[in-house]
Design a protein around this motif. Structure first.
Motif, PDB file in Angstrom:
ATOM      1  N   ASP A  50       0.801  -1.217   0.000  1.00  0.00           N
ATOM      2  CA  ASP A  50       0.000   0.000   0.000  1.00  0.00           C
ATOM      3  C   ASP A  50       0.835   1.268   0.000  1.00  0.00           C
ATOM      4  N   ASP A  51       2.016   1.232   0.649  1.00  0.00           N
ATOM      5  CA  ASP A  51       2.794   2.458   0.757  1.00  0.00           C
ATOM      6  C   ASP A  51       3.799   2.640  -0.372  1.00  0.00           C
ATOM      7  N   GLN A  52       3.714   1.803  -1.390  1.00  0.00           N
ATOM      8  CA  GLN A  52       4.622   1.961  -2.528  1.00  0.00           C
ATOM      9  C   GLN A  52       4.078   3.014  -3.492  1.00  0.00           C
ATOM     10  N   PRO A  53       4.856   4.027  -3.846  1.00  0.00           N
ATOM     11  CA  PRO A  53       4.371   5.040  -4.796  1.00  0.00           C
ATOM     12  C   PRO A  53       4.042   4.411  -6.150  1.00  0.00           C
ATOM     13  N   LEU A  54       3.017   4.920  -6.782  1.00  0.00           N
ATOM     14  CA  LEU A  54       2.608   4.385  -8.073  1.00  0.00           C
ATOM     15  C   LEU A  54       3.691   4.593  -9.124  1.00  0.00           C
ATOM     16  N   SER A  55       4.542   5.583  -8.909  1.00  0.00           N
ATOM     17  CA  SER A  55       5.638   5.841  -9.843  1.00  0.00           C
ATOM     18  C   SER A  55       6.694   4.744  -9.819  1.00  0.00           C
ATOM     19  N   THR A 174       0.182   6.826  -3.551  1.00  0.00           N
ATOM     20  CA  THR A 174       0.695   5.502  -3.207  1.00  0.00           C
ATOM     21  C   THR A 174      -0.278   4.468  -3.758  1.00  0.00           C
ATOM     22  N   MET A 175       0.142   3.213  -3.751  1.00  0.00           N
ATOM     23  CA  MET A 175      -0.736   2.153  -4.241  1.00  0.00           C
ATOM     24  C   MET A 175      -2.007   2.081  -3.395  1.00  0.00           C
ATOM     25  N   GLY A 176      -1.864   2.264  -2.075  1.00  0.00           N
ATOM     26  CA  GLY A 176      -3.036   2.223  -1.206  1.00  0.00           C
ATOM     27  C   GLY A 176      -4.017   3.337  -1.521  1.00  0.00           C
ATOM     28  N   GLU A 177      -3.506   4.535  -1.809  1.00  0.00           N
ATOM     29  CA  GLU A 177      -4.376   5.657  -2.150  1.00  0.00           C
ATOM     30  C   GLU A 177      -5.029   5.469  -3.514  1.00  0.00           C
ATOM     31  N   ALA A 178      -4.355   4.758  -4.401  1.00  0.00           N
ATOM     32  CA  ALA A 178      -4.831   4.613  -5.782  1.00  0.00           C
ATOM     33  C   ALA A 178      -5.836   3.475  -5.948  1.00  0.00           C
ATOM     34  N   ARG A 179      -5.885   2.535  -5.022  1.00  0.00           N
ATOM     35  CA  ARG A 179      -6.769   1.374  -5.201  1.00  0.00           C
ATOM     36  C   ARG A 179      -8.227   1.817  -5.369  1.00  0.00           C
ATOM     37  N   GLY A 180      -8.860   1.240  -6.369  1.00  0.00           N
ATOM     38  CA  GLY A 180     -10.258   1.551  -6.633  1.00  0.00           C
ATOM     39  C   GLY A 180     -10.481   2.881  -7.326  1.00  0.00           C
ATOM     40  N   LYS A 181      -9.381   3.566  -7.717  1.00  0.00           N
ATOM     41  CA  LYS A 181      -9.499   4.901  -8.301  1.00  0.00           C
ATOM     42  C   LYS A 181      -9.143   4.910  -9.787  1.00  0.00           C
ATOM     43  N   LEU A 182      -9.785   5.813 -10.503  1.00  0.00           N
ATOM     44  CA  LEU A 182      -9.396   6.169 -11.866  1.00  0.00           C
ATOM     45  C   LEU A 182      -8.528   7.417 -11.781  1.00  0.00           C
ATOM     46  N   ALA A 234      10.281   9.297  -8.262  1.00  0.00           N
ATOM     47  CA  ALA A 234       9.082  10.065  -7.932  1.00  0.00           C
ATOM     48  C   ALA A 234       8.282  10.442  -9.177  1.00  0.00           C
ATOM     49  N   GLN A 235       8.808  10.118 -10.356  1.00  0.00           N
ATOM     50  CA  GLN A 235       8.168  10.467 -11.628  1.00  0.00           C
ATOM     51  C   GLN A 235       7.779   9.193 -12.371  1.00  0.00           C
ATOM     52  N   ILE A 236       6.577   9.169 -12.899  1.00  0.00           N
ATOM     53  CA  ILE A 236       6.120   8.012 -13.670  1.00  0.00           C
ATOM     54  C   ILE A 236       6.792   8.027 -15.035  1.00  0.00           C
ATOM     55  N   PHE A 237       7.388   6.896 -15.420  1.00  0.00           N
ATOM     56  CA  PHE A 237       7.979   6.734 -16.741  1.00  0.00           C
ATOM     57  C   PHE A 237       6.946   6.067 -17.654  1.00  0.00           C
ATOM     58  N   LEU A 238       6.826   6.562 -18.876  1.00  0.00           N
ATOM     59  CA  LEU A 238       5.867   6.031 -19.848  1.00  0.00           C
ATOM     60  C   LEU A 238       6.568   5.844 -21.185  1.00  0.00           C
ATOM     61  N   ARG A 274      12.159  -1.064 -11.625  1.00  0.00           N
ATOM     62  CA  ARG A 274      11.031  -0.289 -12.145  1.00  0.00           C
ATOM     63  C   ARG A 274      11.269   0.019 -13.624  1.00  0.00           C
ATOM     64  N   LEU A 275      10.318  -0.396 -14.467  1.00  0.00           N
ATOM     65  CA  LEU A 275      10.374  -0.054 -15.884  1.00  0.00           C
ATOM     66  C   LEU A 275       9.323   0.990 -16.253  1.00  0.00           C
ATOM     67  N   GLY A 276       8.378   1.222 -15.357  1.00  0.00           N
ATOM     68  CA  GLY A 276       7.335   2.201 -15.625  1.00  0.00           C
ATOM     69  C   GLY A 276       6.196   1.602 -16.436  1.00  0.00           C
TER      70      GLY A 276
END
Length: 334
Positions: A50-55, A174-182, A234-238, A274-276
């Motif tokens: 849950d505490d892992q950042p989505l990035s 974080t993953m916990g904050e993002a669960r169930g969210k768009l 801290a930045q999402i790679f795409l 992490r590959l993003g």
């Protein structure tokens, strides 16, 4: 002028390579243009702390997610939105045409027989069934130039979903904050609906004039993926593996680049990185599964032990173990 005949021959070969493309549907470990995924993996995010950042999460995505119609130059996928999500796709690339408050789904001139409400309903239904997951959606205007879609987007959210479905912040959750969210990655002007698409580290060199240029495209993909593990966490790679051109339509490019991507990922022995987001045309279920295997697993082991927490829904789906054994032995060439 002496070199002109040989140039014409090269151009003819490239053209024939496009026109003479195999029309039969293919289902390979790296590429799939059949109507349904080979297997499903709808709750793979349940094991991420849950505490892992989505990035820091590696995830598969689809380019022009809803582009299923319009011929070889417009079609980028063959699976429905529901099938993509249940196969494990977590990044969606959605393009809307704006006409008098209506938001229809387009890829260029090609209408995709859907509107933005259908997308919202599909995502909401999926997240209700699999609340351990999150969905990121790049949203932009296409085939209209109003530069004013914010109001219509908000209206559609209220009509076809609900306001609390969204992550309402520019910050990476974080993953916990993002669960169930768009999480809307906002590629249009207006007040914040979620994160800004431009805040990501993006490699999207989509222009591939002919099949001769596929190697240049692959080098762009390769370079960005190589930079992702050591990049700003801290930045999402795409990274977009997709591309198109006058003499190279999406299927032809995907058949070649997907094979290179699959070989590249198969050759990696360290999955603890992490590959993003890797965004593809016509991905296959084994490719999607392979991408989700790349996670920062030492965090998982330290905080939750080595056994992943699975949702009840995930027990219905079995991922064939033979794919993992086959990865190092398969080398598909087009």
């Amino acid at each position: 002028m002496r070199g002109r005949p040989s140039m014409m021959v090269t151009e003819l070969i490239v053209l024939l390579g496009v026109i003479g493309f195999s029309y039969g549907a293919k289902q390979r470990p790296d590429y799939d243009d059949t109507p349904n995924p080979e297997f499903l993996n709808p709750s793979w995010m349940a094991s991420i702390p849950d505490d892992q950042p989505l990035s820091e999460v590696t995830m598969p995505g689809t380019h022009n997610t809803m582009a299923l119609f319009g011929g070889v130059y417009a079609e980028c996928q063959t699976w429905s939105l529901a099938s993509q999500l249940q196969a494990g796709v977590r990044f969606l690339d959605v393009r809307v045409r704006h006409v008098k408050g209506n938001l229809t789904i387009h890829h260029g001139v090609s209408y995709q027989r859907a509107h933005f409400g259908h997308v919202l309903e599909g995502v909401a239904d999926f997240l209700q069934e699999f609340p351990s997951e999150t969905v990121l959606m790049r949203l932009k205007e296409e085939f209209s130039e109003t530069y004013d879609i914010y109001g219509a987007v908000v209206d559609y959210i209220h009509r076809y979903a609900h306001w609390d479905l969204l992550w309402h912040s520019r910050l990476v959750p974080t993953m916990g904050e993002a669960r169930g969210k768009l999480i809307i990655l906002q590629d249009f002007s207006g007040p914040d609906l979620g994160m800004r698409y431009g805040s990501l580290d993006i490699a999207d060199n989509w222009k591939v004039p002919t099949l001769v240029h596929v190697e240049e495209k692959w080098q762009s993909v390769y370079g960005h993926l190589e930079a992702a593990p050591a990049g700003n966490k801290a930045q999402i790679f795409l990274t977009f593996s997709s591309g198109a051109g006058v003499f190279a339509f999406p299927k032809a490019i995907a058949q070649r680049v997907n094979a290179q991507l699959y070989d590249y990922l198969s050759a990696k022995t360290d999955l603890n990185q992490r590959l993003g987001i890797i965004c593809m045309d016509f991905p296959a279920a084994p490719m999607i599964q392979m991408i989700t295997d790349f996670q920062l697993k030492e965090v998982t082991k330290r905080r939750h032990g080595s056994n992943p927490v699975l949702s009840k829904g995930s027990l219905k789906y079995i991922i064939p173990p033979q794919w993992k054994k086959m990865r190092k032995h398969l080398n598909y060439k087009v």
